[in-house]
Design an enzyme around this catalytic site. Sequence first.
Site, PDB file in Angstrom:
ATOM      1  N   CYS A   1       1.119  -1.234   0.104  1.00 38.00           N
ATOM      2  CA  CYS A   1       0.062  -0.043  -0.581  1.00 38.00           C
ATOM      3  C   CYS A   1       0.734   1.126   0.235  1.00 38.00           C
ATOM      4  CB  CYS A   1      -1.202  -0.037   0.821  1.00 38.00           C
ATOM      5  SG  CYS A   1      -0.155   0.447   2.737  1.00 38.00           S
ATOM      6  N   GLU A   2       0.001   1.822  -0.834  1.00 43.29           N
ATOM      7  CA  GLU A   2       1.575   3.197  -1.228  1.00 43.29           C
ATOM      8  C   GLU A   2       1.224   4.411   0.140  1.00 43.29           C
ATOM      9  OE1 GLU A   2      -0.365   4.808  -4.629  1.00 43.29           O
ATOM     10  OE2 GLU A   2      -1.438   6.459  -3.452  1.00 43.29           O
ATOM     11  N   HIS A   3       0.312   3.926   0.947  1.00 42.69           N
ATOM     12  CA  HIS A   3       0.103   4.483   2.306  1.00 42.69           C
ATOM     13  C   HIS A   3       1.290   4.448   3.406  1.00 42.69           C
ATOM     14  CE1 HIS A   3      -3.935   6.027   0.732  1.00 42.69           C
ATOM     15  NE2 HIS A   3      -3.054   6.653   0.328  1.00 42.69           N
ATOM     16  N   HIS A   4       0.971   3.352   3.588  1.00 40.70           N
ATOM     17  CA  HIS A   4       2.250   2.727   4.573  1.00 40.70           C
ATOM     18  C   HIS A   4       2.986   2.134   4.116  1.00 40.70           C
ATOM     19  CE1 HIS A   4      -2.211   3.279   5.884  1.00 40.70           C
ATOM     20  NE2 HIS A   4      -1.294   3.837   7.128  1.00 40.70           N
TER      21      HIS A   4
ATOM     22  N   GLN B   1      -5.626  -0.348  -2.862  1.00 38.97           N
ATOM     23  CA  GLN B   1      -6.385  -1.788  -3.837  1.00 38.97           C
ATOM     24  C   GLN B   1      -7.155  -1.092  -5.158  1.00 38.97           C
ATOM     25  OE1 GLN B   1      -7.977  -4.251  -1.569  1.00 38.97           O
ATOM     26  NE2 GLN B   1      -9.116  -4.957  -2.494  1.00 38.97           N
TER      27      GLN B   1
ATOM     28  N   HIS C   1      -5.118  -6.051   4.386  1.00 41.12           N
ATOM     29  CA  HIS C   1      -3.985  -5.448   4.358  1.00 41.12           C
ATOM     30  C   HIS C   1      -3.634  -5.384   5.396  1.00 41.12           C
ATOM     31  CE1 HIS C   1      -5.492  -2.575   0.719  1.00 41.12           C
ATOM     32  NE2 HIS C   1      -6.658  -3.820   0.263  1.00 41.12           N
TER      33      HIS C   1
ATOM     34  N   CYS D   1      -1.385  -2.784   6.696  1.00 36.15           N
ATOM     35  CA  CYS D   1      -2.212  -1.775   7.360  1.00 36.15           C
ATOM     36  C   CYS D   1      -3.018  -1.429   8.227  1.00 36.15           C
ATOM     37  CB  CYS D   1      -1.989  -0.820   6.489  1.00 36.15           C
ATOM     38  SG  CYS D   1      -2.483  -0.230   5.710  1.00 36.15           S
TER      39      CYS D   1
HETATM   40 ZN   LIG Z   1      -2.003   1.141   4.106  1.00 36.98          ZN
END
Ligand SMILES: [Zn+2]
Length: 186
Positions: free
Chosen positions: A75-78, A116, A144, A146
């Site tokens: 995931c590009e956020h975490h 996603q 996920h 995260c």
């Molecule tokens: Zn994430």
Amino acid sequence: MSLSLPQHYHEILKGLGEDPEREGLLDTPKRAAKAMQYLCHGYSQSLPEIVNGALFASDNDEMVIVADIELYSLCEHHLLPFIGKAHVAYIPTGKVLGLSKIARIVDMFARRLQIQENLTREIADALQSVTQAAGVAVVIEAKHMCMMMRGVEKQNSTMHTSVMLGAFRDSSTTRQEFLQLIGRSK
Ligand SMILES: [Zn+2]
């Protein structure tokens, strides 16, 4: 002067309060950099290179489904993994794509930093552009890390996303047939 990827990991270890010089961590920056590069190898791939001419003339105009394609992404956020399955279908209009190519298209986009929703869309658009299909459907179900290892710590939630193009969007019968075949409908 910019740092190499292993040097960045060396700094991250320090930032975490670790001692990058202790024995167990000596090669970690190098190993972590190599692992991360592998997990992101989709950046060095392109659609034409993956398809590589594996488009074959065919009179078949029935739905082609590849279900349960294993999927590993970040995931590009975490920068944490999300792991699951992709189910992909299309309705050919004169051209069919080599089966393994569909899995490789999924992989090319999964092996990049992603969310996603965008991953689902990118796979569908790529397949549509390559095959000129009458319709494309992509469903992804994934867990996920995260969500599971941090934040809300929800261990059993699975995220479902889908993109339906062409006939899969316009015809509920076609869509139902697909969902039934992948076991997502009664
Ligand atoms: Zn994430």
